[in-house]
Scaffold this motif. Structure first.
Motif, PDB file in Angstrom:
ATOM      1  N   ARG A  37      -0.205  -4.676   3.920  1.00 55.80           N
ATOM      2  CA  ARG A  37       1.231  -4.516   3.704  1.00 55.80           C
ATOM      3  C   ARG A  37       1.498  -3.099   3.218  1.00 55.80           C
ATOM      4  O   ARG A  37       1.034  -2.702   2.153  1.00 55.80           O
ATOM      5  N   ILE A  38       2.257  -2.345   3.986  1.00 53.85           N
ATOM      6  CA  ILE A  38       2.445  -0.920   3.741  1.00 53.85           C
ATOM      7  C   ILE A  38       3.867  -0.663   3.265  1.00 53.85           C
ATOM      8  O   ILE A  38       4.831  -1.159   3.852  1.00 53.85           O
ATOM      9  N   GLY A  60       0.409  -3.284  10.945  1.00 49.07           N
ATOM     10  CA  GLY A  60      -0.428  -3.288   9.758  1.00 49.07           C
ATOM     11  C   GLY A  60      -0.396  -4.621   9.029  1.00 49.07           C
ATOM     12  O   GLY A  60      -1.433  -5.134   8.601  1.00 49.07           O
ATOM     13  N   ARG A  61       0.802  -5.210   8.920  1.00 49.83           N
ATOM     14  CA  ARG A  61       0.942  -6.454   8.163  1.00 49.83           C
ATOM     15  C   ARG A  61       0.295  -7.631   8.873  1.00 49.83           C
ATOM     16  O   ARG A  61      -0.459  -8.405   8.273  1.00 49.83           O
ATOM     17  N   SER A  79       0.822  -1.204   0.000  1.00 48.72           N
ATOM     18  CA  SER A  79       0.000   0.000   0.000  1.00 48.72           C
ATOM     19  C   SER A  79       0.860   1.260   0.000  1.00 48.72           C
ATOM     20  O   SER A  79       1.835   1.357   0.758  1.00 48.72           O
ATOM     21  N   THR A  80       0.502   2.215  -0.840  1.00 47.65           N
ATOM     22  CA  THR A  80       1.112   3.538  -0.799  1.00 47.65           C
ATOM     23  C   THR A  80       0.127   4.573  -0.258  1.00 47.65           C
ATOM     24  O   THR A  80       0.311   5.771  -0.411  1.00 47.65           O
ATOM     25  N   VAL A  81      -0.939   4.092   0.362  1.00 42.79           N
ATOM     26  CA  VAL A  81      -1.888   4.902   1.134  1.00 42.79           C
ATOM     27  C   VAL A  81      -2.471   6.043   0.296  1.00 42.79           C
ATOM     28  O   VAL A  81      -2.579   7.176   0.750  1.00 42.79           O
ATOM     29  N   GLY A  82      -2.829   5.731  -0.960  1.00 38.90           N
ATOM     30  CA  GLY A  82      -3.545   6.688  -1.788  1.00 38.90           C
ATOM     31  C   GLY A  82      -2.791   7.251  -2.964  1.00 38.90           C
ATOM     32  O   GLY A  82      -3.357   7.991  -3.764  1.00 38.90           O
ATOM     33  N   LEU A  91      -2.975   6.454  12.661  1.00 45.80           N
ATOM     34  CA  LEU A  91      -2.725   6.002  11.290  1.00 45.80           C
ATOM     35  C   LEU A  91      -1.337   6.439  10.820  1.00 45.80           C
ATOM     36  O   LEU A  91      -0.626   5.661  10.163  1.00 45.80           O
ATOM     37  N   HIS A  92      -0.941   7.671  11.150  1.00 46.39           N
ATOM     38  CA  HIS A  92       0.392   8.125  10.755  1.00 46.39           C
ATOM     39  C   HIS A  92       1.479   7.280  11.412  1.00 46.39           C
ATOM     40  O   HIS A  92       2.501   6.964  10.777  1.00 46.39           O
ATOM     41  N   TRP A  93       1.283   6.886  12.675  1.00 40.89           N
ATOM     42  CA  TRP A  93       2.240   5.987  13.310  1.00 40.89           C
ATOM     43  C   TRP A  93       2.286   4.657  12.574  1.00 40.89           C
ATOM     44  O   TRP A  93       3.374   4.100  12.327  1.00 40.89           O
ATOM     45  N   LEU A  94       1.135   4.134  12.204  1.00 44.62           N
ATOM     46  CA  LEU A  94       1.048   2.854  11.511  1.00 44.62           C
ATOM     47  C   LEU A  94       1.832   2.882  10.208  1.00 44.62           C
ATOM     48  O   LEU A  94       2.523   1.931   9.853  1.00 44.62           O
ATOM     49  N   VAL A  95       1.736   3.992   9.483  1.00 42.43           N
ATOM     50  CA  VAL A  95       2.316   4.089   8.151  1.00 42.43           C
ATOM     51  C   VAL A  95       3.802   4.444   8.188  1.00 42.43           C
ATOM     52  O   VAL A  95       4.587   3.934   7.380  1.00 42.43           O
TER      53      VAL A  95
END
Length: 287
Positions: A203-204, A196-197, A111-114, A183-187
């Motif tokens: 998978r980020i 996340g994984r 994921s590239t989150v958008g 969410l920012h911490w997650l990414v």
């Protein structure tokens, strides 16, 4: 999150492995529902599902030439119960294509989150066109809501006839609420990406955006004259109401804004009645 050109629109390439989608085995369009992997222009395999529209039901306005392409939110996928519920409801108004963004579910990549998720949506829209539908509407939630806006900003090249963005941010890097800080911490943190994984099945990608993609609010003015609907709950815990209002202001006369009383965030919070109103709106606007 990735180094690709922001807003680039992909064409789909359908692999030959197409199999029935077992959950909807009784609904057909001259055959059976289909599940396949699409290939994006940057080479990522995207797990995708096509389901023909359901038979006519009183109170619905079904259209046999219309297909909805549903873009889920971050940590969702095509098999999540809330995504399936959205698909079942919108199938009363037309056929439906669902898919899992890269890094989600059975799709490849990370994921590239958008950012490069625009290519995933473009592959799904291209497949919908290849299936023979004259009208294609995109409906996105949260991250998917930002993706449908950026995808539609390509204008006629996007190949869509109506756009619905639900619970989307107006701008990047927003940290004004506790869920967005989490969410920012997650990414951005290695420990967050591990959560996340293994905890969220997402998978980020570890790379930061370079360049930063066009923001949703910057993309919105480019969508005209394609009909645009912006939907947001007044109890959204991720993005406060200045986000949808900013998007609506950028859309001007070609956009419509619905603020939903009591609604929270994205697919989980969208009641069936709202999804039905969205279906009616798309049937009336997509042309």
């Amino acid at each position: 999150m990735s180094t690709g050109r922001a807003g680039h629109v992909a064409r789909s390439t359908v692999r030959s492995t197409i199999r029935p989608y077992s959950e909807t085995g009784g609904v057909t369009r001259g055959g059976a529902p289909l599940r396949t992997f699409l290939r994006t222009t940057d080479g990522v395999a995207i797990d995708s599902v096509y389901e023909p529209g359901a038979p006519y039901e009183p109170g619905a306005s079904p259209s046999r030439d219309l297909v909805f392409v549903i873009a889920h939110g971050f940590t969702g996928d095509a098999d999540r119960p809330h995504v399936r519920r959205v698909a079942r409801t919108l199938a009363r108004y037309g056929s439906v294509v669902t898919f899992s963004f890269r890094g989600h579910g059975a799709s490849g990549g990370r994921s590239t989150v958008g950012d490069r998720e625009v290519l995933d949506l473009a592959a799904a829209v291209g497949w919908a066109r290849e299936l023979g539908y004259a009208r294609v509407a995109t409906v996105g939630f949260s991250m998917g809501g930002s993706v449908v806006l950026r995808h539609a900003a390509a204008g006629r090249d996007a190949g869509v006839d109506a756009v619905v963005s639900v619970s989307a941010p107006a701008r990047w890097f927003y940290r004004g609420t506790a869920p967005m800080r989490r969410l920012h911490w997650l990414v951005t943190r290695p420990s967050g990406r591990l959560v996340g994984r293994y905890g969220l099945r997402t998978r980020i990608h570890h790379r930061q955006w370079d360049p930063v993609p066009v923001s949703p609010v910057e993309a919105v003015p480019r969508i005209a004259p394609t009909p645009l609907l912006i939907v947001h709950g007044d109890q959204d815990g991720y993005f406060p109401l200045d986000h949808p209002r900013t998007l609506a202001a950028a859309a001007g006369e070609h956009g419509e804004l619905w603020i939903e009383a009591g609604m929270g965030h994205a697919e989980n919070a969208a009641p069936d009645a709202l999804l039905g109103r969205i279906g009616d709106w798309v049937v009336g606007r997509a042309s």
